[in-house]
Motif scaffolding. Structure first.
Motif, PDB file in Angstrom:
ATOM      1  N   VAL A 274      76.577  41.572  -8.864  1.00 36.54           N
ATOM      2  CA  VAL A 274      75.313  41.786  -9.569  1.00 36.54           C
ATOM      3  C   VAL A 274      74.908  40.489 -10.261  1.00 36.54           C
ATOM      4  N   VAL A 275      73.677  40.067 -10.042  1.00 34.97           N
ATOM      5  CA  VAL A 275      73.241  38.722 -10.440  1.00 34.97           C
ATOM      6  C   VAL A 275      72.046  38.793 -11.398  1.00 34.97           C
ATOM      7  N   HIS A 276      72.085  37.978 -12.443  1.00 32.66           N
ATOM      8  CA  HIS A 276      70.975  37.930 -13.395  1.00 32.66           C
ATOM      9  C   HIS A 276      69.745  37.249 -12.803  1.00 32.66           C
ATOM     10  N   ASP A 277      69.943  36.130 -12.104  1.00 29.69           N
ATOM     11  CA  ASP A 277      68.829  35.345 -11.547  1.00 29.69           C
ATOM     12  C   ASP A 277      68.927  35.374 -10.031  1.00 29.69           C
ATOM     13  N   PHE A 278      67.959  36.054  -9.394  1.00 29.12           N
ATOM     14  CA  PHE A 278      68.053  36.243  -7.948  1.00 29.12           C
ATOM     15  C   PHE A 278      66.642  36.295  -7.385  1.00 29.12           C
ATOM     16  N   ASP A 279      66.428  35.619  -6.263  1.00 30.42           N
ATOM     17  CA  ASP A 279      65.085  35.486  -5.708  1.00 30.42           C
ATOM     18  C   ASP A 279      64.601  36.779  -5.056  1.00 30.42           C
ATOM     19  N   ALA A 280      65.318  37.244  -4.055  1.00 34.04           N
ATOM     20  CA  ALA A 280      64.927  38.468  -3.374  1.00 34.04           C
ATOM     21  C   ALA A 280      65.460  39.660  -4.160  1.00 34.04           C
ATOM     22  N   GLY A 281      65.586  40.799  -3.526  1.00 33.40           N
ATOM     23  CA  GLY A 281      66.151  41.956  -4.202  1.00 33.40           C
ATOM     24  C   GLY A 281      67.653  41.982  -4.054  1.00 33.40           C
ATOM     25  N   ALA A 282      68.113  41.797  -2.830  1.00 32.07           N
ATOM     26  CA  ALA A 282      69.545  41.778  -2.557  1.00 32.07           C
ATOM     27  C   ALA A 282      69.760  41.040  -1.243  1.00 32.07           C
ATOM     28  N   MET A 283      71.007  40.674  -0.987  1.00 35.09           N
ATOM     29  CA  MET A 283      71.338  39.891   0.203  1.00 35.09           C
ATOM     30  C   MET A 283      72.620  40.405   0.820  1.00 35.09           C
ATOM     31  N   GLU A 284      72.610  40.531   2.152  1.00 40.48           N
ATOM     32  CA  GLU A 284      73.687  41.197   2.879  1.00 40.48           C
ATOM     33  C   GLU A 284      74.820  40.278   3.287  1.00 40.48           C
ATOM     34  N   ASN A 285      75.157  39.273   2.507  1.00 34.52           N
ATOM     35  CA  ASN A 285      76.287  38.410   2.859  1.00 34.52           C
ATOM     36  C   ASN A 285      77.463  39.273   3.307  1.00 34.52           C
ATOM     37  N   TRP A 286      78.068  38.895   4.403  1.00 36.22           N
ATOM     38  CA  TRP A 286      79.131  39.718   4.996  1.00 36.22           C
ATOM     39  C   TRP A 286      80.321  39.771   4.049  1.00 36.22           C
ATOM     40  N   THR A 827      61.740  29.304  -2.394  1.00 37.84           N
ATOM     41  CA  THR A 827      62.015  30.734  -2.524  1.00 37.84           C
ATOM     42  C   THR A 827      61.025  31.529  -1.674  1.00 37.84           C
ATOM     43  N   PHE A 828      61.194  32.843  -1.686  1.00 37.99           N
ATOM     44  CA  PHE A 828      60.307  33.717  -0.929  1.00 37.99           C
ATOM     45  C   PHE A 828      59.041  34.097  -1.707  1.00 37.99           C
ATOM     46  N   GLN A 829      58.914  33.680  -2.973  1.00 44.24           N
ATOM     47  CA  GLN A 829      57.971  34.337  -3.861  1.00 44.24           C
ATOM     48  C   GLN A 829      56.556  33.788  -3.890  1.00 44.24           C
ATOM     49  N   PHE A 830      56.340  32.539  -3.537  1.00 40.38           N
ATOM     50  CA  PHE A 830      55.049  31.941  -3.850  1.00 40.38           C
ATOM     51  C   PHE A 830      53.890  32.662  -3.154  1.00 40.38           C
ATOM     52  N   GLY A 831      54.120  33.129  -1.948  1.00 39.09           N
ATOM     53  CA  GLY A 831      53.072  33.882  -1.262  1.00 39.09           C
ATOM     54  C   GLY A 831      52.710  35.156  -2.002  1.00 39.09           C
ATOM     55  N   ASP A 832      53.671  35.740  -2.705  1.00 31.46           N
ATOM     56  CA  ASP A 832      53.393  36.952  -3.472  1.00 31.46           C
ATOM     57  C   ASP A 832      52.511  36.669  -4.683  1.00 31.46           C
ATOM     58  N   LEU A 833      52.643  35.471  -5.244  1.00 27.88           N
ATOM     59  CA  LEU A 833      51.754  35.084  -6.331  1.00 27.88           C
ATOM     60  C   LEU A 833      50.313  35.019  -5.838  1.00 27.88           C
ATOM     61  N   VAL A 834      50.125  34.500  -4.638  1.00 27.44           N
ATOM     62  CA  VAL A 834      48.783  34.432  -4.060  1.00 27.44           C
ATOM     63  C   VAL A 834      48.202  35.833  -3.906  1.00 27.44           C
ATOM     64  N   LYS A 835      49.017  36.757  -3.442  1.00 28.42           N
ATOM     65  CA  LYS A 835      48.542  38.128  -3.262  1.00 28.42           C
ATOM     66  C   LYS A 835      48.203  38.776  -4.597  1.00 28.42           C
ATOM     67  N   GLY A 836      49.025  38.508  -5.624  1.00 26.06           N
ATOM     68  CA  GLY A 836      48.733  39.049  -6.937  1.00 26.06           C
ATOM     69  C   GLY A 836      47.439  38.508  -7.499  1.00 26.06           C
ATOM     70  N   VAL A 837      47.230  37.201  -7.375  1.00 23.04           N
ATOM     71  CA  VAL A 837      46.019  36.551  -7.876  1.00 23.04           C
ATOM     72  C   VAL A 837      44.762  37.153  -7.245  1.00 23.04           C
ATOM     73  N   SER A 838      44.854  37.516  -5.979  1.00 26.87           N
ATOM     74  CA  SER A 838      43.679  37.990  -5.243  1.00 26.87           C
ATOM     75  C   SER A 838      43.492  39.505  -5.284  1.00 26.87           C
ATOM     76  N   SER A 839      44.338  40.217  -6.019  1.00 27.18           N
ATOM     77  CA  SER A 839      44.316  41.680  -5.985  1.00 27.18           C
ATOM     78  C   SER A 839      42.969  42.270  -6.365  1.00 27.18           C
ATOM     79  N   LEU A 840      42.298  41.693  -7.360  1.00 27.41           N
ATOM     80  CA  LEU A 840      41.029  42.237  -7.830  1.00 27.41           C
ATOM     81  C   LEU A 840      39.827  41.451  -7.317  1.00 27.41           C
ATOM     82  N   MET A 841      40.051  40.514  -6.425  1.00 25.55           N
ATOM     83  CA  MET A 841      38.935  39.803  -5.822  1.00 25.55           C
ATOM     84  C   MET A 841      38.275  40.711  -4.782  1.00 25.55           C
ATOM     85  N   SER A 842      36.970  40.847  -4.865  1.00 30.56           N
ATOM     86  CA  SER A 842      36.320  41.843  -4.003  1.00 30.56           C
ATOM     87  C   SER A 842      34.936  41.431  -3.538  1.00 30.56           C
ATOM     88  N   THR A 843      34.591  40.160  -3.651  1.00 26.87           N
ATOM     89  CA  THR A 843      33.273  39.699  -3.216  1.00 26.87           C
ATOM     90  C   THR A 843      33.416  38.514  -2.277  1.00 26.87           C
TER      91      THR A 843
END
Length: 904
Positions: A274-286, A827-843
């Motif tokens: 269990v990790v305090h600082d982690f990019d994704a949700g979990a990772m399946e390391n064998w 990391t995997f996250q930067f694209g998610d920031l873009v999606k969050g920023v545009s959530s209420l854009m509608s014009t």
């Protein structure tokens, strides 16, 4: 060290792919970790090589190599040998390296936590997709498997973990090691840990960690061999008491996987860290699963249903990877869905249903996976499940709803908290559609054949289809579902003796033009019909393999397509028949299941947004669901409210829309109340949680007062025990939404020192739910200075849905772009920031502004997120243009016919 052997064939190597004239066979890794100095050193890391040598198997001579070059663009080091090697010869390459441990969340990095007020650190790896090369020199591609012998040098008081069990551990001065890697003269303070040799595996699954870890232990007995294997979960001492549930889930699901696949788990142990600082949700390391605190921890005395579901889903999903991905691995990232789709289908549905049947995971799958995957797949910039990934830079972009959810889409699952912005998590709908058509038992038999035929090998999609065909004797249905962009909408017309069904590609921006409408899918129709006696039956063998067909049935009786919501497509019914289905959906003891009702609602709203149908017809369908008692249907209603909000939030009709939804939800809240009696069914509990959350977000007066009262007591006492655990999130969000600085400060305090991960999540939502300009700015400052990098996605996701924040989030993003990009690079996250920023854009103006901002930015790692966000904005702009008058007219009529209760 790396041993190399004979080449493997590959006729098409791009500049971003490694040449295959030399490939790895075995690695010896010795890693020394200094948590006080926050650095590590060892035998590898080409990027930081300061000494390279080579040894031939036919000679004991060691040759120093000085002709070493590095190509930053393709992240490749080239070593030029002093003389040519004979074909088929084996060499040993030895490389020293050293590097600082950073908190970049990729490669070998450190995580920080507080211990009695003092910051402490531990180290761990996160190598998927291409970050193993940050920690040691390697052929960092999934097909280039090798065995690994890992050893670690660490301070004596710490614990070292890796994929395999420990062979031996003791003081450094008692070990035979390369002393060139050891500079500390006080050997007694250091220890040497050696682990067993791994099976052949891909580099992205290698894992090691070092820190002051504690553990809980359990075991399971293999139903195939009778062997008992130890299972552990590791965490820091402040968290370990919250990890029992995750350990229990792991022990329950492992034997079920062995039975389902008829293949025993391959390693001697399976740990979770269990990790305090982690990019994704979990990772399946064998052998060493890693993941966030929110993915594995729950207070045993204050467990809410959602947290337990997140933990169970995450643990089961990662255990599924021990077979899908770890033992049978995709050849390249274009077949990522072979990993993620099956882990979602198996881990979050088929296996989880056997452990927690009360959670109705088959039913919930539509909301959690199919709906989100359909939405993303409907954009013109969508990508196929199986997508070309020529370079390492592009790998991270395909970890999205399509790879996780489309491939599994016809299954059921819960979305873990980490997956909400990125992967929800987590190919399942399409696989589920196939499993229903073939029959689940035969489908799993085919999967078992596929796995057994490719143990410890690399695979492509065709390998899977061959295995399934051997078990099911059905034609291959899946090719176009995985290799082509998009999904179909079925347009249905009634004829004299049946229905005519036509398939076309569905696009959120409108009707597909001819050039975008070339794909013909083989579509399982799952046609429900009701006879004159009211008895329902389903034709699960009906298939649409052509552009259109006629299906004979009695149109005077009730009928519908996609019964059970297992098909990955939309259905456009004749308006009159949709009314008929709506009447049946509202009837007590309806023949339409919860899955049928929620998919009908989702289709109605989605087809309205794209112009295939009217928005008023979707609102009318929702209006008929006033007596709905299934929480899954209510979550679909909640999703519809969110879609309308993100589009209509600036329109004059927005408050009327909110009034309409309040009149539907408040009677249900009043009926259920706020208490959770012991022994109550999970269906009722989840319904209460859902409708109170909806009512609170709509500002229902009585609900807001109740939740604010609870939060006031929380501030005064510092205890949340008076708040039902399932309503903590709604309570924190409501308190700040309708409160002030006092409530904001309480959430800030809770976030910086949370007693549980769930409180951390709830406080984050509270901080993002504020409405005043002053507190919005305070939250922006908090995001810049106090929110850990791995949690940024959550703040952008929630702020992006706050209509009082609106476009302020885009301005904040623009002003802080360089800093945010630097914090999340790799990391995997930067694209998610873009999606969050545009959530209420509608014009259309919003789309122009977003496009202009990125015009001169390097978007190579986020171009899919940018393109998809632009598509969604444009689709909403078109929806508004088409439907403003239609919505206003319907709401005016509704207000005339329905007296709006006071106090809503």
């Amino acid at each position: 060290m790396s041993e190399t052997s004979t080449p493997i064939s590959d006729s098409s190597i791009s500049k971003h792919r490694l040449p295959t004239n030399v490939v790895p066979k075995h690695y010896d890794l010795l890693i020394k970790t200094d948590l006080k100095a926050l650095k590590f050193e060892g035998i590898t890391s080409i990027q930081y090589a300061n000494h390279v040598s080579i040894e031939s198997e036919s000679s004991t001579n060691v040759v120093a190599l000085e002709n070493v070059s590095y190509d930053e663009d393709v992240e490749r080091t080239t070593v030029t040998l002093p003389q040519a090697l004979k074909q088929g010869s084996s060499i040993r390459l030895s490389i020293k390296h050293s590097r600082e441990l950073t908190n970049e969340l990729m490669g070998y990095y450190f995580s920080a936590y507080k211990d009695e007020g003092k910051e402490r650190h531990y180290s761990l790896t996160q190598f998927e997709a291409t970050a193993a090369r940050r920690a040691f020199p390697c052929w960092d591609e999934p097909m280039l498997k090798a065995t690994f012998q890992i050893a670690m040098i660490s301070r004596e008081e710490t614990v070292s973990l890796s994929n395999m069990p420990v062979i031996s551990e003791g003081p450094v001065n008692n070990a035979s090691i390369n002393t060139d890697l050891f500079h500390d003269q006080d050997h007694a303070k250091w220890k040497y840990t050696q682990f067993e040799k791994t099976p052949v595996m891909s580099t992205y699954l290698v894992a090691f960690a070092n820190g002051d870890f504690k553990y809980l232990e359990s075991s399971y007995t293999s139903p195939l061999s009778g062997e008992t294997r130890p299972l552990r979960i590791y965490a820091t001492k402040d968290l370990i008491d919250q990890s029992q549930f995750a350990l229990d889930v792991k022990a329950k699901v492992l034997p079920l996987y062995e039975q389902a696949f008829d293949i025993e788990y391959a390693l001697p142990k399976l740990d979770t860290l269990v990790v305090h600082d982690f990019d994704a949700g979990a990772m399946e390391n064998w052998g060493l699963i890693t993941g966030r605190t929110t993915a594995f921890l729950v207070d045993p005395d204050r467990a809410n249903v959602e947290t337990k579901q997140i933990i169970a889903v995450t643990q089961s999903h990662e255990v599924a990877h021990m077979w899908f991905g770890n033992i049978a691995t995709m050849k390249w990232w274009d077949n990522l869905w072979l990993n993620e789709g099956f882990a979602t289908l198996m881990g979050e549905v088929i296996i989880l249903n056997k452990v927690f049947p009360e959670w109705k995971v088959y039913s919930s799958f539509y909301n959690e996976h199919t709906s989100s995957a359909l939405s993303l797949d409907a954009t013109p910039s969508s990508h196929p499940v199986q997508v070309d990934v020529p370079s390492a830079d592009e790998v991270g972009q395909i970890f999205d709803e399509l790879s996780y959810s489309k491939a599994a889409a016809s299954t059921s699952a819960f979305t873990s908290i980490n997956a909400l912005p990125m992967m929800l998590k987590h190919v399942p709908p399409v696989l589920r559609m196939l499993s229903v058509y073939a029959g689940e038992e035969k489908f799993l038999k085919g999967v078992s054949i596929y796995l057994k035929d490719h143990l410890y090998q690399n695979t492509v999609a065709e390998d899977l289809w061959k295995g399934i065909q051997q078990a099911t004797d059905i034609p291959a249905l899946m090719t176009n579902w995985t290799s082509k962009i998009g999904h179909p909408v079925l347009t249905v017309e009634e004829t004299d003796d049946g229905i005519r069904i036509r398939q076309d590609r569905y696009l959120s921006t409108g009707v597909a033009e001819e050039e975008d409408n070339q794909t013909i899918w083989q579509i399982p129709l799952n046609i429900l019909t009701v006879n004159p006696n009211g008895e329902a039956s389903v034709d699960r063998q009906a298939l649409l393999p052509t552009r259109e067909t006629v299906y004979q049935l009695d149109i005077k009786q009730l009928w519908m397509l996609n019964q059970g919501a297992t098909g990955f497509y939309r259905v456009l019914y004749p308006p009159r028949h949709l009314v008929k289905l709506g009447e049946e959906a509202a009837r007590e003891n309806s023949v339409l299941s919860a899955e049928d009702r929620l998919s009908l609602l989702s289709d109605a709203m989605t087809l309205a947004s794209s112009g295939h149908a009217t928005t008023s017809s979707a609102l009318a369908f929702i209006d008929r669901l006033r007596s709905e008692t299934d929480y899954l249907v209510w979550r679909a209603i909640q999703q519809s409210l969110g879609e309308l909000t993100s589009t209509w939030w600036e329109q004059p009709e927005f408050e009327d829309l909110r009034d309409f939804f309040r009149t539907i939800v408040i009677p249900v809240v009043n009926k259920l109340g706020y208490e959770y009696p012991e022994g109550e069914s999970i269906d009722i509990s989840e319904l209460r949680t859902t409708v109170i959350g909806v009512a609170a977000s709509l500002g229902a007066v009585e609900v807001v007062q109740k939740l604010k009262q609870w939060f006031d007591i929380y501030i005064e006492t510092g205890s949340d025990k008076h708040i039902p655990p399932d309503l903590l999130m709604s309570t924190f969000a409501t308190a700040t939404r309708f409160g002030g600085k006092r409530e904001w400060e309480a959430c800030r305090k809770a976030y910086t020192n949370p007693p549980t991960p769930w409180i951390e999540t709830c406080s984050s939502i509270g901080l993002c739910s504020v409405r005043s300009d002053e507190l919005i700015e305070e939250t922006f400052k908090f995001v810049k200075t106090e929110v850990q990098s791995h949690n940024l996605w959550r703040y952008f996701d929630i702020l992006g849905c706050n209509v009082k924040v609106g476009r302020k989030l885009f301005s904040f993003f623009q002003d802080n772009y360089d800093d945010l990009y630097k914090r999340l690079d790799g990391t995997f996250q930067f694209g998610d920031l873009v999606k969050g920023v545009s959530s209420l854009m509608s014009t259309q103006s919003d789309a122009n502004d977003l496009r202009e901002f990125f015009k001169h930015k390097d978007t190579s790692k986020i171009n899919l997120a940018v393109d998809q966000s632009l598509d969604i904005i444009i689709a909403k702009a078109h929806w508004l243009e088409r439907s403003k008058g239609d919505v206003k007219t319907w709401l005016d009529g509704w207000k005339k016919n329905n007296k709006i209760a006071e106090g809503l």
